[in-house]
Design a protein around this motif. Structure first.
Motif, PDB file in Angstrom:
ATOM      1  N   ASN A 253      27.978  41.920  90.786  1.00 24.18           N
ATOM      2  CA  ASN A 253      28.347  42.247  92.162  1.00 24.18           C
ATOM      3  C   ASN A 253      27.164  42.231  93.126  1.00 24.18           C
ATOM      4  O   ASN A 253      27.297  42.633  94.269  1.00 24.18           O
ATOM      5  CB  ASN A 253      29.065  43.599  92.222  1.00 24.18           C
ATOM      6  CG  ASN A 253      28.217  44.718  91.673  1.00 24.18           C
ATOM      7  OD1 ASN A 253      27.051  44.521  91.346  1.00 24.18           O
ATOM      8  ND2 ASN A 253      28.804  45.893  91.568  1.00 24.18           N
ATOM      9  N   GLN A 254      26.005  41.779  92.673  1.00 26.73           N
ATOM     10  CA  GLN A 254      24.821  41.624  93.515  1.00 26.73           C
ATOM     11  C   GLN A 254      24.329  40.188  93.374  1.00 26.73           C
ATOM     12  O   GLN A 254      24.502  39.584  92.321  1.00 26.73           O
ATOM     13  CB  GLN A 254      23.707  42.581  93.068  1.00 26.73           C
ATOM     14  CG  GLN A 254      24.039  44.039  93.203  1.00 26.73           C
ATOM     15  CD  GLN A 254      24.087  44.463  94.655  1.00 26.73           C
ATOM     16  OE1 GLN A 254      23.279  44.029  95.469  1.00 26.73           O
ATOM     17  NE2 GLN A 254      25.045  45.313  94.990  1.00 26.73           N
ATOM     18  N   PRO A 255      23.702  39.626  94.402  1.00 31.44           N
ATOM     19  CA  PRO A 255      23.153  38.276  94.272  1.00 31.44           C
ATOM     20  C   PRO A 255      22.156  38.196  93.107  1.00 31.44           C
ATOM     21  O   PRO A 255      21.462  39.164  92.800  1.00 31.44           O
ATOM     22  CB  PRO A 255      22.447  38.034  95.603  1.00 31.44           C
ATOM     23  CG  PRO A 255      23.128  38.954  96.556  1.00 31.44           C
ATOM     24  CD  PRO A 255      23.495  40.164  95.740  1.00 31.44           C
ATOM     25  N   LEU A 256      22.100  37.058  92.468  1.00 29.96           N
ATOM     26  CA  LEU A 256      21.238  36.850  91.308  1.00 29.96           C
ATOM     27  C   LEU A 256      20.351  35.643  91.550  1.00 29.96           C
ATOM     28  O   LEU A 256      20.813  34.620  92.053  1.00 29.96           O
ATOM     29  CB  LEU A 256      22.104  36.586  90.068  1.00 29.96           C
ATOM     30  CG  LEU A 256      21.380  36.084  88.817  1.00 29.96           C
ATOM     31  CD1 LEU A 256      20.648  37.234  88.141  1.00 29.96           C
ATOM     32  CD2 LEU A 256      22.357  35.436  87.859  1.00 29.96           C
TER      33      LEU A 256
ATOM     34  N   VAL B  24      25.211  28.086  85.870  1.00 31.03           N
ATOM     35  CA  VAL B  24      25.017  29.528  85.705  1.00 31.03           C
ATOM     36  C   VAL B  24      26.224  30.217  86.312  1.00 31.03           C
ATOM     37  O   VAL B  24      26.424  30.185  87.527  1.00 31.03           O
ATOM     38  CB  VAL B  24      23.719  30.003  86.399  1.00 31.03           C
ATOM     39  CG1 VAL B  24      23.554  31.501  86.252  1.00 31.03           C
ATOM     40  CG2 VAL B  24      22.508  29.274  85.850  1.00 31.03           C
ATOM     41  N   ASP B  25      27.061  30.813  85.468  1.00 30.05           N
ATOM     42  CA  ASP B  25      28.232  31.569  85.922  1.00 30.05           C
ATOM     43  C   ASP B  25      27.838  33.035  86.000  1.00 30.05           C
ATOM     44  O   ASP B  25      27.338  33.602  85.028  1.00 30.05           O
ATOM     45  CB  ASP B  25      29.396  31.409  84.944  1.00 30.05           C
ATOM     46  CG  ASP B  25      29.877  29.978  84.854  1.00 30.05           C
ATOM     47  OD1 ASP B  25      29.987  29.334  85.912  1.00 30.05           O
ATOM     48  OD2 ASP B  25      30.141  29.516  83.742  1.00 30.05           O
ATOM     49  N   TYR B  26      28.109  33.649  87.143  1.00 31.88           N
ATOM     50  CA  TYR B  26      27.680  35.028  87.364  1.00 31.88           C
ATOM     51  C   TYR B  26      28.859  35.873  87.821  1.00 31.88           C
ATOM     52  O   TYR B  26      29.508  35.569  88.824  1.00 31.88           O
ATOM     53  CB  TYR B  26      26.561  35.054  88.402  1.00 31.88           C
ATOM     54  CG  TYR B  26      26.028  36.429  88.698  1.00 31.88           C
ATOM     55  CD1 TYR B  26      25.514  37.233  87.695  1.00 31.88           C
ATOM     56  CD2 TYR B  26      26.046  36.927  89.981  1.00 31.88           C
ATOM     57  CE1 TYR B  26      25.023  38.499  87.966  1.00 31.88           C
ATOM     58  CE2 TYR B  26      25.549  38.190  90.263  1.00 31.88           C
ATOM     59  CZ  TYR B  26      25.044  38.966  89.254  1.00 31.88           C
ATOM     60  OH  TYR B  26      24.567  40.213  89.526  1.00 31.88           O
TER      61      TYR B  26
ATOM     62  N   VAL C  87      22.452  32.669  92.984  1.00 30.60           N
ATOM     63  CA  VAL C  87      23.888  32.668  92.691  1.00 30.60           C
ATOM     64  C   VAL C  87      24.514  33.908  93.333  1.00 30.60           C
ATOM     65  O   VAL C  87      24.067  35.028  93.097  1.00 30.60           O
ATOM     66  CB  VAL C  87      24.147  32.667  91.168  1.00 30.60           C
ATOM     67  CG1 VAL C  87      25.632  32.538  90.887  1.00 30.60           C
ATOM     68  CG2 VAL C  87      23.372  31.551  90.477  1.00 30.60           C
ATOM     69  N   ASP C  88      25.535  33.688  94.134  1.00 25.90           N
ATOM     70  CA  ASP C  88      26.260  34.789  94.773  1.00 25.90           C
ATOM     71  C   ASP C  88      27.203  35.443  93.769  1.00 25.90           C
ATOM     72  O   ASP C  88      27.621  34.819  92.791  1.00 25.90           O
ATOM     73  CB  ASP C  88      27.063  34.272  95.972  1.00 25.90           C
ATOM     74  CG  ASP C  88      26.167  33.857  97.108  1.00 25.90           C
ATOM     75  OD1 ASP C  88      25.078  34.444  97.276  1.00 25.90           O
ATOM     76  OD2 ASP C  88      26.544  32.919  97.839  1.00 25.90           O
TER      77      ASP C  88
ATOM     78  N   ALA D 100      29.200  30.395  90.774  1.00 24.21           N
ATOM     79  CA  ALA D 100      28.380  29.627  89.842  1.00 24.21           C
ATOM     80  C   ALA D 100      27.306  28.899  90.622  1.00 24.21           C
ATOM     81  O   ALA D 100      27.505  28.525  91.773  1.00 24.21           O
ATOM     82  CB  ALA D 100      29.241  28.632  89.066  1.00 24.21           C
ATOM     83  N   GLY D 101      26.160  28.725  89.994  1.00 25.89           N
ATOM     84  CA  GLY D 101      25.077  27.951  90.571  1.00 25.89           C
ATOM     85  C   GLY D 101      24.716  26.833  89.625  1.00 25.89           C
ATOM     86  O   GLY D 101      24.922  26.942  88.407  1.00 25.89           O
ATOM     87  N   PHE D 102      24.182  25.741  90.152  1.00 19.73           N
ATOM     88  CA  PHE D 102      23.859  24.574  89.327  1.00 19.73           C
ATOM     89  C   PHE D 102      22.437  24.117  89.578  1.00 19.73           C
ATOM     90  O   PHE D 102      21.965  24.133  90.718  1.00 19.73           O
ATOM     91  CB  PHE D 102      24.811  23.423  89.642  1.00 19.73           C
ATOM     92  CG  PHE D 102      26.238  23.718  89.282  1.00 19.73           C
ATOM     93  CD1 PHE D 102      26.710  23.424  88.023  1.00 19.73           C
ATOM     94  CD2 PHE D 102      27.083  24.303  90.196  1.00 19.73           C
ATOM     95  CE1 PHE D 102      28.023  23.699  87.693  1.00 19.73           C
ATOM     96  CE2 PHE D 102      28.403  24.572  89.877  1.00 19.73           C
ATOM     97  CZ  PHE D 102      28.868  24.278  88.621  1.00 19.73           C
TER      98      PHE D 102
END
Length: 62
Positions: free
Chosen positions: A27-30, A22-24, A54-55, A59-61
């Motif tokens: 400008n806010q945490p997701l 997940v690429d973010y 995700v910050d 990216a988060g995995f």
């Protein structure tokens, strides 16, 4: 936000693993949550974990 399966396809005789990236660019945490559904006899898909934090700009995995 963009999500993609890495690698794009996975194969296994009994089990195969892929990762969801997940690429973010916000400008806010997701918090991204995932769910799966059965597509007949083609595959049994399971999400673990079912959510990832995700910050901004990262990216988060899962």
């Amino acid at each position: 936000m963009r999500a993609e399966l890495v690698p794009r396809s996975v194969r296994g005789r009994r089990r195969a693993r892929g990762r969801l990236a997940v690429d973010y660019l916000g400008n806010q945490p997701l918090t991204a949550s995932f769910s799966t559904r059965d597509n007949g006899d083609a595959a049994n898909v399971e999400a673990n974990p079912t959510a990832v934090q995700v910050d901004p700009g990262r990216a988060g995995f899962a």
